[in-house]
Design a protein around this motif. Sequence first.
Motif, mmCIF file in Angstrom:
data_model
loop_
_atom_site.group_PDB
_atom_site.id
_atom_site.type_symbol
_atom_site.label_atom_id
_atom_site.label_comp_id
_atom_site.label_asym_id
_atom_site.label_seq_id
_atom_site.Cartn_x
_atom_site.Cartn_y
_atom_site.Cartn_z
ATOM 1 N N GLY A 16 0.628 -1.300 0.129
ATOM 2 C CA GLY A 16 -0.078 0.219 0.259
ATOM 3 C C GLY A 16 0.725 1.098 -0.583
ATOM 4 O O GLY A 16 0.172 2.448 -0.043
ATOM 5 N N SER A 17 2.192 0.917 0.028
ATOM 6 C CA SER A 17 3.152 2.073 -0.296
ATOM 7 C C SER A 17 2.466 3.250 -1.444
ATOM 8 O O SER A 17 3.118 4.097 -1.465
ATOM 9 C CB SER A 17 4.389 1.932 -0.059
ATOM 10 N N GLY A 18 2.088 2.842 -3.003
ATOM 11 C CA GLY A 18 1.776 3.447 -3.844
ATOM 12 C C GLY A 18 2.594 2.945 -5.271
ATOM 13 O O GLY A 18 2.290 3.212 -5.932
ATOM 14 N N LYS A 19 3.395 2.025 -4.472
ATOM 15 C CA LYS A 19 4.434 1.553 -5.666
ATOM 16 C C LYS A 19 3.985 0.528 -6.535
ATOM 17 O O LYS A 19 4.470 1.495 -7.484
ATOM 18 C CB LYS A 19 5.401 0.791 -4.803
ATOM 19 N N SER A 20 3.031 0.839 -6.857
ATOM 20 C CA SER A 20 1.821 -0.530 -8.148
ATOM 21 C C SER A 20 1.638 1.338 -9.017
ATOM 22 O O SER A 20 2.251 0.918 -10.392
ATOM 23 C CB SER A 20 0.903 -0.610 -8.240
ATOM 24 N N THR A 21 1.396 2.052 -8.687
ATOM 25 C CA THR A 21 0.819 3.244 -8.828
ATOM 26 C C THR A 21 2.204 4.301 -9.567
ATOM 27 O O THR A 21 2.306 3.842 -10.932
ATOM 28 C CB THR A 21 -0.363 4.590 -8.534
ATOM 29 N N VAL A 22 2.759 4.470 -9.616
ATOM 30 C CA VAL A 22 4.574 4.647 -9.111
ATOM 31 C C VAL A 22 4.746 3.455 -10.471
ATOM 32 O O VAL A 22 5.348 4.298 -10.936
ATOM 33 C CB VAL A 22 4.878 5.191 -7.818
ATOM 34 N N HIS A 34 5.979 -2.519 -17.393
ATOM 35 C CA HIS A 34 5.814 -3.111 -16.103
ATOM 36 C C HIS A 34 5.191 -4.410 -15.336
ATOM 37 O O HIS A 34 4.342 -4.809 -16.111
ATOM 38 C CB HIS A 34 5.058 -1.685 -15.876
ATOM 39 N N ILE A 35 6.181 -4.544 -14.418
ATOM 40 C CA ILE A 35 5.784 -5.812 -14.292
ATOM 41 C C ILE A 35 5.530 -6.056 -12.314
ATOM 42 O O ILE A 35 6.766 -5.311 -11.511
ATOM 43 C CB ILE A 35 7.395 -6.988 -14.108
ATOM 44 N N ASP A 36 4.843 -6.454 -11.855
ATOM 45 C CA ASP A 36 4.256 -6.097 -10.792
ATOM 46 C C ASP A 36 4.233 -7.800 -10.449
ATOM 47 O O ASP A 36 4.134 -8.884 -10.142
ATOM 48 C CB ASP A 36 2.473 -5.896 -10.407
ATOM 49 N N THR A 37 5.525 -7.678 -9.620
ATOM 50 C CA THR A 37 5.634 -9.478 -8.723
ATOM 51 C C THR A 37 4.921 -9.594 -7.071
ATOM 52 O O THR A 37 4.759 -11.352 -7.394
ATOM 53 C CB THR A 37 7.125 -9.198 -8.810
ATOM 54 N N GLY A 38 4.097 -8.714 -7.233
ATOM 55 C CA GLY A 38 2.880 -9.378 -5.871
ATOM 56 C C GLY A 38 2.230 -10.144 -6.980
ATOM 57 O O GLY A 38 1.796 -10.821 -6.340
ATOM 58 N N ALA A 39 2.123 -9.753 -8.217
ATOM 59 C CA ALA A 39 0.797 -10.272 -8.409
ATOM 60 C C ALA A 39 0.987 -11.727 -8.938
ATOM 61 O O ALA A 39 0.194 -12.714 -8.613
ATOM 62 C CB ALA A 39 0.509 -9.633 -9.787
ATOM 63 N N MET A 40 2.235 -11.923 -9.321
ATOM 64 C CA MET A 40 2.532 -13.707 -9.603
ATOM 65 C C MET A 40 2.968 -13.984 -7.925
ATOM 66 O O MET A 40 2.189 -15.034 -7.943
ATOM 67 C CB MET A 40 3.887 -13.382 -10.076
ATOM 68 N N TYR A 41 3.390 -13.481 -7.361
ATOM 69 C CA TYR A 41 2.938 -14.254 -5.926
ATOM 70 C C TYR A 41 1.403 -14.234 -5.510
ATOM 71 O O TYR A 41 0.835 -15.453 -4.751
ATOM 72 C CB TYR A 41 3.456 -13.285 -4.446
ATOM 73 N N ARG A 42 0.478 -13.187 -5.733
ATOM 74 C CA ARG A 42 -0.852 -13.539 -5.490
ATOM 75 C C ARG A 42 -1.474 -14.733 -5.693
ATOM 76 O O ARG A 42 -2.400 -15.056 -6.210
ATOM 77 C CB ARG A 42 -1.634 -11.891 -5.819
ATOM 78 N N ALA A 43 -1.438 -14.513 -7.518
ATOM 79 C CA ALA A 43 -1.572 -15.917 -8.676
ATOM 80 C C ALA A 43 -1.240 -16.958 -7.941
ATOM 81 O O ALA A 43 -2.587 -17.955 -8.166
ATOM 82 C CB ALA A 43 -1.328 -15.955 -10.133
ATOM 83 N N VAL A 44 -0.563 -17.682 -7.500
ATOM 84 C CA VAL A 44 0.134 -18.577 -6.709
ATOM 85 C C VAL A 44 -0.751 -18.960 -5.985
ATOM 86 O O VAL A 44 -1.038 -20.193 -5.320
ATOM 87 C CB VAL A 44 1.726 -18.602 -6.710
ATOM 88 N N THR A 45 -0.683 -18.206 -4.753
ATOM 89 C CA THR A 45 -1.855 -17.896 -3.690
ATOM 90 C C THR A 45 -2.876 -18.202 -4.032
ATOM 91 O O THR A 45 -4.198 -19.056 -3.500
ATOM 92 C CB THR A 45 -2.293 -16.486 -2.641
ATOM 93 N N TYR A 46 -3.487 -17.964 -5.223
ATOM 94 C CA TYR A 46 -4.575 -17.865 -5.953
ATOM 95 C C TYR A 46 -5.262 -19.418 -6.573
ATOM 96 O O TYR A 46 -6.291 -20.347 -5.617
ATOM 97 C CB TYR A 46 -5.533 -17.441 -6.858
ATOM 98 N N GLU A 131 7.597 -4.096 -9.798
ATOM 99 C CA GLU A 131 8.164 -3.873 -8.259
ATOM 100 C C GLU A 131 7.568 -4.926 -7.354
ATOM 101 O O GLU A 131 6.982 -6.015 -8.028
ATOM 102 C CB GLU A 131 6.286 -3.094 -7.974
ATOM 103 N N GLY A 132 8.082 -5.063 -6.422
ATOM 104 C CA GLY A 132 8.376 -5.706 -5.373
ATOM 105 C C GLY A 132 8.315 -5.556 -4.112
ATOM 106 O O GLY A 132 8.291 -4.677 -3.363
ATOM 107 N N ARG A 133 9.244 -7.111 -3.077
ATOM 108 C CA ARG A 133 9.946 -6.576 -2.058
ATOM 109 C C ARG A 133 10.966 -6.752 -1.829
ATOM 110 O O ARG A 133 11.995 -6.283 -0.988
ATOM 111 C CB ARG A 133 9.135 -7.421 -0.816
ATOM 112 N N ASP A 134 11.240 -7.764 -2.936
ATOM 113 C CA ASP A 134 13.183 -7.963 -2.606
ATOM 114 C C ASP A 134 14.169 -8.246 -4.472
ATOM 115 O O ASP A 134 14.996 -8.945 -4.569
ATOM 116 C CB ASP A 134 13.179 -9.843 -2.971
#
Length: 227
Positions: A16-22, A34-46, A131-134
């Motif tokens: 929620g820091s705003g990094k996706s919009t940025v 634009h590669i949103d790696t959080g979406a990739m972890y979310r897809a696996v979780t799904y 974008e992501g965490r690591d």
Amino acid sequence: MGIMKPKAIAIDGPAGSGKSTVAREVAKALQWKHIDTGAMYRAVTYLVLKNNIDLNNIDLISSLVNNARMEISNDPNRGNEIFINGENVTKAIREPLVTKNVSSVSSIEGVRLALVSLQRILAAKDNVVMEGRDIGSVVLPEADYKFYITASSSERALRRSKDLEKMGFKIELDELQREIEARDHMDSTRAVNPLKIPVDATVIDCTAITAKEVVNLIVNKVMEESA
Ligand code: DC
């Protein structure tokens, strides 16, 4: 003449820091992917949730991710879409149940190994804003630019609630803030590739400035240096 190595901007930061919009706007301005790696972890979780797999069954989850087909489309008219095993999960991965479980799935080493290698393949093909965490610390330590975007947890909860509302989900603000803080804690204390500020990253606190200002700052820096 050698082949030009694609360029990369790594953007890390908490939920929620705003990094996706940025990241999205920077990619649009520079015409990079634009590669949103959080979406990739979310897809696996799904996929884990859809198959009713026990979150403690690390071996089964690791083999699930290694056998899954993941595709990301970057159609400028439709925005980023993500598919897992052919299913378009772009909207489903934003559901609160996925959000609740994503930290735990993304702490599994087998999941990280598979997704990090996919992320590196994507970055080898095109200029990317990833974008992501690591990203700056582990996935692309050689990235041309590294940013760490953050904001206070109350501001982040407020932004998340607005985003969720637009998608038709209504969640209490203090519950969102608690969830964000819990996710920050899990993401930054996990054993494998925890969320941390890369040593050579520029830290931007987004609490009091708009995403647009951050986008301009990043785009100007990249333009200046490549001029
Ligand atoms: O950015 P997001 O909220 O969509 O990310 C969802 C989760 O995925 C986040 O809680 C931690 C995990 N994640 C990760 O571990 N590593 C990344 N590079 C990106 C996300």
